[in-house]
Scaffold this motif. Structure first.
Motif, mmCIF file in Angstrom:
data_model
loop_
_atom_site.group_PDB
_atom_site.id
_atom_site.type_symbol
_atom_site.label_atom_id
_atom_site.label_comp_id
_atom_site.label_asym_id
_atom_site.label_seq_id
_atom_site.Cartn_x
_atom_site.Cartn_y
_atom_site.Cartn_z
ATOM 1 N N SER A 9 5.333 5.499 2.708
ATOM 2 C CA SER A 9 5.493 4.800 1.163
ATOM 3 C C SER A 9 3.993 4.446 0.699
ATOM 4 O O SER A 9 4.223 4.062 -0.475
ATOM 5 C CB SER A 9 6.046 3.370 1.415
ATOM 6 N N CYS A 10 2.922 4.914 1.456
ATOM 7 C CA CYS A 10 1.632 4.886 0.575
ATOM 8 C C CYS A 10 1.489 5.923 -0.443
ATOM 9 O O CYS A 10 0.766 5.905 -1.366
ATOM 10 C CB CYS A 10 0.293 4.653 1.572
ATOM 11 N N GLY A 11 2.355 6.935 -0.208
ATOM 12 C CA GLY A 11 2.419 8.128 -1.077
ATOM 13 C C GLY A 11 3.249 8.341 -2.005
ATOM 14 O O GLY A 11 4.394 8.242 -1.726
ATOM 15 N N GLU A 12 3.105 7.695 -3.304
ATOM 16 C CA GLU A 12 3.915 7.570 -4.311
ATOM 17 C C GLU A 12 4.416 9.036 -4.800
ATOM 18 O O GLU A 12 3.633 9.790 -5.376
ATOM 19 C CB GLU A 12 3.403 6.949 -5.546
ATOM 20 N N SER A 27 9.023 3.331 4.579
ATOM 21 C CA SER A 27 8.401 2.264 4.363
ATOM 22 C C SER A 27 7.372 1.539 5.271
ATOM 23 O O SER A 27 7.766 1.268 6.466
ATOM 24 C CB SER A 27 9.458 1.354 3.585
ATOM 25 N N LEU A 28 6.213 1.346 4.772
ATOM 26 C CA LEU A 28 5.362 0.189 5.348
ATOM 27 C C LEU A 28 5.884 -0.937 4.906
ATOM 28 O O LEU A 28 6.744 -1.216 3.843
ATOM 29 C CB LEU A 28 3.935 0.477 5.003
ATOM 30 N N GLU A 29 5.430 -1.998 5.353
ATOM 31 C CA GLU A 29 5.632 -3.582 5.109
ATOM 32 C C GLU A 29 4.550 -4.349 4.896
ATOM 33 O O GLU A 29 3.448 -3.992 5.381
ATOM 34 C CB GLU A 29 6.672 -4.293 5.977
ATOM 35 N N ILE A 30 4.687 -5.141 3.750
ATOM 36 C CA ILE A 30 3.521 -5.993 3.212
ATOM 37 C C ILE A 30 3.863 -7.687 3.635
ATOM 38 O O ILE A 30 4.917 -8.019 3.330
ATOM 39 C CB ILE A 30 2.914 -5.694 1.989
ATOM 40 N N PHE A 31 2.671 -8.314 3.775
ATOM 41 C CA PHE A 31 2.768 -9.837 4.114
ATOM 42 C C PHE A 31 1.770 -10.363 3.284
ATOM 43 O O PHE A 31 0.490 -10.202 3.297
ATOM 44 C CB PHE A 31 2.684 -10.168 5.470
ATOM 45 N N VAL A 32 2.118 -11.232 2.200
ATOM 46 C CA VAL A 32 1.294 -12.040 1.443
ATOM 47 C C VAL A 32 1.621 -13.495 1.915
ATOM 48 O O VAL A 32 2.567 -14.154 1.531
ATOM 49 C CB VAL A 32 1.364 -11.974 -0.291
ATOM 50 N N ASP A 33 0.673 -13.961 2.790
ATOM 51 C CA ASP A 33 0.867 -15.097 3.514
ATOM 52 C C ASP A 33 2.270 -14.983 4.246
ATOM 53 O O ASP A 33 2.211 -14.145 5.037
ATOM 54 C CB ASP A 33 0.718 -16.563 2.657
ATOM 55 N N HIS A 36 7.411 -11.774 2.859
ATOM 56 C CA HIS A 36 7.525 -10.366 3.113
ATOM 57 C C HIS A 36 7.903 -9.416 2.296
ATOM 58 O O HIS A 36 8.859 -9.836 1.483
ATOM 59 C CB HIS A 36 8.402 -10.350 4.445
ATOM 60 N N ILE A 37 7.254 -8.294 2.274
ATOM 61 C CA ILE A 37 7.865 -7.318 1.200
ATOM 62 C C ILE A 37 8.074 -5.860 1.947
ATOM 63 O O ILE A 37 7.176 -5.512 2.581
ATOM 64 C CB ILE A 37 6.649 -7.185 0.237
ATOM 65 N N VAL A 38 8.925 -5.260 1.303
ATOM 66 C CA VAL A 38 9.544 -4.066 2.063
ATOM 67 C C VAL A 38 9.070 -3.183 0.859
ATOM 68 O O VAL A 38 9.310 -3.167 -0.120
ATOM 69 C CB VAL A 38 10.767 -3.789 2.493
ATOM 70 N N ASP A 39 8.019 -1.844 1.247
ATOM 71 C CA ASP A 39 7.511 -1.240 0.183
ATOM 72 C C ASP A 39 8.402 -0.029 -0.150
ATOM 73 O O ASP A 39 8.366 1.237 0.397
ATOM 74 C CB ASP A 39 6.022 -0.595 0.794
ATOM 75 N N ASP A 40 9.470 -0.285 -0.799
ATOM 76 C CA ASP A 40 10.593 0.725 -1.056
ATOM 77 C C ASP A 40 11.037 0.408 -2.606
ATOM 78 O O ASP A 40 10.159 -0.097 -3.296
ATOM 79 C CB ASP A 40 11.748 0.602 -0.039
#
Length: 279
Positions: A9-12, A27-33, A36-40
């Motif tokens: 999912s880094c490739g748009e 999808s990769l996943e992201i954490f801000v503190d 939790h975010i799924v990159d979809d």
């Protein structure tokens, strides 16, 4: 011959490729503190950028699991390709290779190849598009691998950041350097290396001059631009992207130019106002 192209999912992907049955995004996943975010398709860039700006910590990401890649490879297509974020920046490539090996062990022989993009964002996208071009031309699986690997060595990836906060938060830039750069409105011009790492190739006062410097450098390194696709990804700055396209058209003729907004992982790297160019 049927084929499938799996892109992390880094490739748009442009809208037309999102609808193309030959493509799948993992999808990769992201954490801000603790957020939790799924990159979809559920990724909310505005909310993400707000949380990043408010947090004293750098966002973190996790790559797709080998099992997730194995699931993507388990299809009717005879040829399966994966394109991942640079192995020097993420574990996505290694995870895809493990997923390939798991598939072969459990399901049996199949033609699967994992490409290390040695790039990111729309760099992955143009590689995936090149794979499709060769598949539609009915080239052999092994020939496609060889030609795409050559294409990757010629690919140029550059970007300019509006803010250095992400670099400061992840420890790649000291607080003092970040403060001085911010106070003087200095914008670094960054580029991908042949190994898939990131280096600084210059800097300029203000985004306009930095983007101009990036454009000139990228075009000077691009061989046969008329035969190539140029891709731009921007993080929440569509006007800047449009202006960049117009400047590029005055300096070189490309086969095609397309623009996308950054998804989750690219937004994490580029941050608000960042712009990425690949050719």
């Amino acid at each position: 011959m049927s084929y499938k192209i799996v892109v992390d999912s880094c490739g748009e992907l442009p809208e037309k490729l999102k609808k193309d049955r030959h493509f799948e995004t993992v999808s990769l996943e992201i954490f801000v503190d603790d957020y939790h975010i799924v990159d979809d398709e559920t990724f909310n860039q505005v909310e993400f950028l707000r949380r990043v700006a408010q947090s004293p910590n750098c966002p973190k990401s996790t790559c797709p699991s080998p099992e997730r890649y194995m699931e993507a490879f388990d299809c009717e297509a005879e040829h399966v390709y994966a394109v991942t974020l640079s192995s020097q920046l993420s574990g996505s490539y290694n995870s895809a290779e493990l997923g390939k090996n798991l598939y072969l062990e459990e399901k049996g022989e199949k033609k699967i190849h994992v490409f290390d993009s040695k790039s990111a964002s729309v760099g992955e996208t143009v590689i995936a598009m090149k794979i499709q071009e060769y598949e539609e031309a009915k080239l052999k699986f092994e020939d496609i691998i060889e030609k795409v690997n050559t294409f990757i060595t010629e690919l140029n990836t550059s970007f300019v950041l509006e803010t250095l906060e992400t670099l400061r938060k992840n420890g790649r830039l000291s607080n003092i350097k970040a403060f001085v750069a911010s106070a003087l409105n200095i914008k670094p011009v960054m580029a991908g290396t042949s190994e898939g790492t990131i280096c600084q190739i210059g800097q300029a006062r203000g985004m306009v001059k930095a983007v101009d410097k990036m454009i000139v450098d990228l075009i000077s390194k691009t061989k046969r631009p008329q035969e190539k696709i140029l891709a731009i990804a921007h993080c929440n700055c569509p006007k800047r992207a449009e202006e960049t396209v117009e400047k590029i058209k005055k300096l070189a003729q490309f086969k095609e130019i397309f623009v996308v907004d950054t998804a989750g992982i690219s937004s994490m790297y580029a941050n608000d106002g960042g712009i990425i160019i690949v050719a």
